[in-house]
Design a protein around this motif. Structure first.
Motif, PDB file in Angstrom:
ATOM      1  N   TYR A 414      -4.725 -22.195  -3.147  1.00  0.00           N
ATOM      2  CA  TYR A 414      -3.295 -22.429  -2.907  1.00  0.00           C
ATOM      3  C   TYR A 414      -2.951 -23.917  -2.851  1.00  0.00           C
ATOM      4  O   TYR A 414      -1.787 -24.278  -2.831  1.00  0.00           O
ATOM      5  N   ASN A 416      -4.080 -25.603  -5.326  1.00  0.00           N
ATOM      6  CA  ASN A 416      -4.272 -25.834  -6.763  1.00  0.00           C
ATOM      7  C   ASN A 416      -5.655 -26.390  -7.122  1.00  0.00           C
ATOM      8  O   ASN A 416      -5.854 -26.884  -8.232  1.00  0.00           O
ATOM      9  N   PHE A 579       2.866 -17.865  -6.366  1.00  0.00           N
ATOM     10  CA  PHE A 579       1.688 -18.553  -6.896  1.00  0.00           C
ATOM     11  C   PHE A 579       1.326 -18.020  -8.277  1.00  0.00           C
ATOM     12  O   PHE A 579       1.018 -18.788  -9.198  1.00  0.00           O
ATOM     13  N   ARG A 582       3.840 -19.288 -10.796  1.00  0.00           N
ATOM     14  CA  ARG A 582       3.629 -20.697 -11.090  1.00  0.00           C
ATOM     15  C   ARG A 582       2.471 -20.890 -12.054  1.00  0.00           C
ATOM     16  O   ARG A 582       2.542 -21.682 -13.000  1.00  0.00           O
TER      17      ARG A 582
END
Length: 593
Positions: A414, A416, A579, A582
């Motif tokens: 989370y 990235n 998420f 994205r």
């Protein structure tokens, strides 16, 4: 209820004075003798009836009162035993057996000081009473004075080394002190002295269960039942072991019998509630726990278990009320704090959940699972540093915790840091190769990176180690299609899974939509998503409907339509699939999709 294994340890020596001790009119002697004989055969009601007749003919017969008292004790009538023993003492203040028997009933009612006082008085009257030493030892053991109890049992054996139950009782203490061989020596000696010592079989059964010899425990409890079928405790204990093995129907039958024999015995109701809950009968479990509460209103465990059953039914507010009561009754009982934390989390009260998990940690600082639970809650609040601190603490407590490694991987994901997440998930499955979440989460990280083949491999491994989990089939289909691979074998396996496994209504709706089963169109999926009484659940379902329909549009080449649905998903719930969306958008921009 303070029962380590949720079983009652029956260990006592009672006194029946019997016909030889009776000094009264001939007819009274006959009734008392017949009562004594009936008691010896296990006919408690018949014995009590004869003792009643003896008392009617001679209201001053202390022995008839005393013997009737112990018959009442065996039927679970503790107050009746105390009353009869007290009357026997009033009629004959030097009747040691009456004091000793009354000690038993007081012990079972929780009056340990009173029990010790009565047993000590019996010893003063008769210093050679091995029964009184034994019964005082029981009360001392219950008070936590194991050494004092052991001394009393040793003295009882020195006075009379042929009483089986004393060895049985001493075996309990030896086991508790870690002398397992000594404990089994005592239990076996008790059975050698008296092959019909149901107490010895019962206690040896408890010891076998604690040694994880379930079959041996059941055999010993069964033998105890054969010897004394009118006693509830062996049925309850055998039912407990059967429940622990997952044999719920026969376990419930044992609990039913225990309750039939001893209607005011709360423990088999508690255990029966557990068995019902384990097989999904939450209403039946709630009914049993409610009966336990009626019998023992200050039982924190019963409120906690009832709260858990209510929570499983989705009645979160009522569950929290039960957890509150459990905590009020026993503020040092960790389980209701833990359960209330889970319920509060379901209601969205994350701060309340964190506070409750904190209380559990305060009470039990060496339990890794609680740090993980609180860490997950911090994660839900996006307080990743606090989450990581708890998860690292969990690993400090339990370095082999695959779950803690996995959730730390979620934090990296989370943030990235997909490569970092993948490394942590890999560590999780190295710690536990059967940990399905590790493969699933690693597969998701590979999917977010656009590494379709690696994602597919992890989803297949998830299906192998968690064969009832439906989502890996859905995502395997997606990544296969993203990679423009041959989806025919994936579709075949997916359809076989759906045909052979049950699932929640909503997840199955998604599967049927993606498989083309039932001709579900977008409108039908959205209609299904909007069904339900829980607004948060409906919100999640709508968000997931738009997300998965968006993925289907993307696979079909409708990028504009996919983007529209992804926007609708975020609008329905900004966090549910943020998420995923994205990551997909990044892959669309990079030309991977």
């Amino acid at each position: 209820m303070k029962h380590i294994l949720q079983m009652t340890v029956v260990a006592f020596v009672f006194g029946l004075l019997g016909p030889g001790a009776v000094m009264a009119k001939e007819k009274v002697v006959n009734y008392t003798s017949r009562g004594y004989e009936k008691y010896g055969k296990g006919d408690l009601d018949g014995a009590i009836a004869d003792y009643n007749l003896a008392i009617t003919q001679n209201p001053k017969d202390a022995i008839a009162y005393t013997d009737r008292g112990i018959a009442k004790y065996d039927k679970g009538d503790l107050d009746g035993c105390i009353a009869d023993s007290t009357r026997g003492i009033e009629l004959n203040p030097k009747l040691a057996t009456a004091f000793s028997n009354r000690a038993l009933a007081k012990r079972d009612k929780g009056d340990l000081e009173g029990a010790i006082t009565d047993a000590t008085r019996a010893i003063q009257i008769n210093p050679k009473s091995e029964k009184a030493y034994t019964n005082r030892g029981i009360a001392k053991y219950d008070k936590g004075d194991a050494d004092g109890a052991l001394a009393d049992y040793d003295r009882a054996i020195a006075l009379n080394g042929k009483i089986a139950v004393v060895y049985s009782n001493r075996g309990l203490i030896r086991e508790a002190k870690g002398d397992i061989k000594g404990a089994f020596d005592d239990f076996n000696r008790a059975i050698e002295l008296d092959p019909n010592s149901y107490i010895a079989f019962f206690n040896r059964g408890l010891a076998k269960y604690r040694k994880e010899d379930a079959n041996g425990a059941i055999a010993d409890f069964t033998r105890a039942i054969e010897i004394r079928p009118q006693l509830a405790e062996p049925y309850n204990s055998r039912g407990f072991v059967r429940k622990a093995r997952g044999d719920y129907d026969v376990a419930i039958a044992d609990f039913d019998k225990a309750i039939e024999l001893k209607p005011k015995f709360a423990l088999p109701r508690l255990n029966r509630g557990d068995a019902k809950k384990a097989r999904g009968d939450n209403d039946g479990a709630i009914a049993d726990y409610t009966e336990v509460i009626a019998l023992t209103p200050n039982d924190a465990e019963a409120y906690n278990k009832r709260g858990d059953a209510k929570s499983r039914k989705g009645d979160t507010d009522a569950a929290i009320a039960d957890f509150d009561k459990s905590i009020e009754l026993d503020p040092k009982y960790g389980s209701p704090y833990n359960n209330r934390a889970k319920a509060r989390k379901l209601k969205g009260d994350l701060d309340g959940a964190i506070a409750d998990f904190g209380k559990v940690i305060e009470l039990f600082p060496k339990v890794a699972s609680t740090y993980i639970a609180r860490g997950r809650t911090y994660f839900s609040k996006e307080q990743y540093d606090l989450a990581a601190a708890d998860l690292n603490k969990a690993l400090e407590v339990d370095p082999k915790s695959a779950e803690a490694q996995d959730v730390i991987g979620d934090i990296a994901k989370y943030k990235n840091d997909y490569d970092g997440a993948i490394a942590l998930y890999t560590k999780a499955v190295e710690l536990d190769p059967t940990y399905g979440d590790g493969y699933w989460d690693r597969g998701r990280a590979h999917q977010f990176k656009g590494e379709w083949d690696l994602a597919a491999a992890d989803y297949r491994k998830t299906m192998e180690v968690a064969p009832t989990f439906e989502y890996p089939y859905l995502h395997l289909l997606f990544v296969t299609r993203f990679a423009r691979g041959d989806d025919a074998p994936v579709l075949e396996a997916y359809r076989k899974f759906v045909a052979s496994h049950e699932s929640s209504a909503w997840v199955r709706t998604l599967s049927n939509y993606c498989l083309g089963i039932g001709n579900l169109d977008d409108a039908a999926v959205l209609a299904a998503a909007n069904k339900g009484k829980d607004a948060k659940a409906v919100e999640f379902q709508v968000a997931s409907a738009y997300f998965f329909m968006g993925v289907q549009r993307l696979i079909a080449g409708n990028r504009t339509g996919a983007t529209e649905y992804f926007d609708q998903s975020l609008k329905a719930n900004p966090k549910s699939y943020a998420f995923d969306i994205r990551a997909i958008r990044a892959q669309m921009e990079a030309g991977k999709l």
